[in-house]
Scaffold this active site. Structure first.
Site, PDB file in Angstrom:
ATOM      1  CB  VAL A 172      83.351  69.754  25.704  1.00  0.00           C
ATOM      2  CG1 VAL A 172      82.532  70.967  25.285  1.00  0.00           C
ATOM      3  CG2 VAL A 172      84.847  70.100  25.716  1.00  0.00           C
ATOM      4  CG  HIS A 205      79.484  75.071  25.393  1.00  0.00           C
ATOM      5  ND1 HIS A 205      80.238  75.749  26.337  1.00  0.00           N
ATOM      6  CD2 HIS A 205      78.466  75.910  25.065  1.00  0.00           C
ATOM      7  CE1 HIS A 205      79.684  76.939  26.568  1.00  0.00           C
ATOM      8  NE2 HIS A 205      78.610  77.049  25.821  1.00  0.00           N
ATOM      9  CB  CYS A 246      80.791  64.254   8.651  1.00  0.00           C
ATOM     10  SG  CYS A 246      80.845  64.882   6.943  1.00  0.00           S
ATOM     11  CB  CYS A 273      77.051  63.092   5.375  1.00  0.00           C
ATOM     12  SG  CYS A 273      78.328  62.199   6.323  1.00  0.00           S
ATOM     13  CB  SER A 325      81.106  79.173  35.329  1.00  0.00           C
ATOM     14  OG  SER A 325      80.930  79.861  34.100  1.00  0.00           O
ATOM     15  CG  ASN A 370      84.029  81.276  39.989  1.00  0.00           C
ATOM     16  OD1 ASN A 370      84.398  80.278  39.358  1.00  0.00           O
ATOM     17  ND2 ASN A 370      84.410  82.491  39.671  1.00  0.00           N
TER      18      ASN A 370
END
Length: 293
Positions: free
Chosen positions: A111, A127, A135, A138, A227, A252
């Site tokens: 992220v 993600h 929010c 809303c 990963s 990896n």
């Protein structure tokens, strides 16, 4: 599955380079291991087990004001590491591979936005993005640095608290968070601000999943980088590629959930992508000529 252990300053990535040459349209799936060299801690060890307590759960965050106080107090400290992180050599190498036509696009479980900052053009943030908040009432969005400035203003005595940074902007801090003031949404008045990311226990938006599967459909093969694929939201793409007959290679360190699905696994950190670029630049004939007799 063939597994190759890569060591030294000039890692032997000929097998991976050959895989890329055989499959010129790669989809790449990345995880926390590609960002550790940027100073962002990861969640799991080389066996795929948790290094620290599991992260915030969506239901806990939404259902408990105390959980939100704890989350935002820790984030006020830990997010500095994420905010100050810069792309590393592995991010740059993937952008280079895309620019040269080897990579169709990147599906990232991270992220941090570092793929985009390194120059990758087609990135699916599976993600979400930690630099934004939303929010939950809303739907209004706000840049996270702006919210953090408000949090610091409302909680001045927390500004100088120190703690070790954790993954995804968290911090290893335990304290009495009862006096930490968390603002509500400035548009609707009392909506809950949440990072615009998929917490554990939450679902990846359908449109994001569909975009990732569309990228996989356009590609000849899948390359997994950094990963363990222990989380199903990432593992499902390896499973789908295998079911569709698309070969999978993995770069990896340590065990992954998809070890039995790979055509090739290279045991190396993500920055071995730099060596992959060099091997592809050299071409198969030159790479062979440089091998010791």
């Amino acid at each position: 599955m063939r597994q190759r252990s890569v060591t030294g300053n000039d890692p032997d990535l000929e097998a991976l380079a050959a895989f890329v040459r055989r499959h010129p349209r790669l989809a790449v799936l990345t995880g926390a291991g590609i960002s550790t060299a940027s100073g962002i801690p990861d969640y799991r060890d080389d066996q795929g087990d948790w290094k620290r307590p599991p992260p915030m759960q969506h239901q806990a965050f939404m259902g408990s004001h105390a959980a939100r106080q704890r989350y935002w107090a820790r984030a006020l400290i830990g997010f500095r590491t994420l905010q100050e992180a810069t792309p590393n050599a592995a991010h740059a190498a993937l952008a280079r591979l895309e620019a040269r036509g080897h990579v169709q696009g990147v599906i990232t479980q991270n992220v941090d936005g570092l793929h985009q900052r390194a120059g990758s053009r087609r990135v699916i943030d599976l993600h979400g993005r930690a630099d934004r908040v939303r929010c939950m009432g809303c739907g209004a969005r706000r840049m996270r640095h702006d919210l953090h400035a408000e949090l610091a203003e409302r909680n001045p005595h927390w500004r100088e608290v120190g703690a070790r940074a954790g993954p995804d902007g968290d911090a290893d801090l335990e304290a009495d968070f009862a006096d930490f003031r968390v603002p509500g949404c400035t548009r609707c008045g009392d909506g809950i601000y949440k990072p615009d990311v998929v917490f554990f226990g939450d679902s990846v938006p359908r449109a994001t999943v569909e975009a990732a599967f569309a990228l996989l459909e356009e590609s000849d093969a899948l390359l997994v980088v950094g990963s363990s694929l222990m989380v199903f939201s990432g593992f499902r793409f390896a499973r789908a590629a295998a079911k569709a007959g698309r070969p999978i290679a993995c770069l990896n360190l340590g065990r992954t959930r998809a070890d039995d699905l790979y055509a090739l696994k290279v045991a190396a950190p993500a920055d071995a992508l730099v060596g992959l670029c060099e091997a592809l630049d050299a071409g198969p004939d030159e790479a062979l000529s440089r091998r010791p007799a």
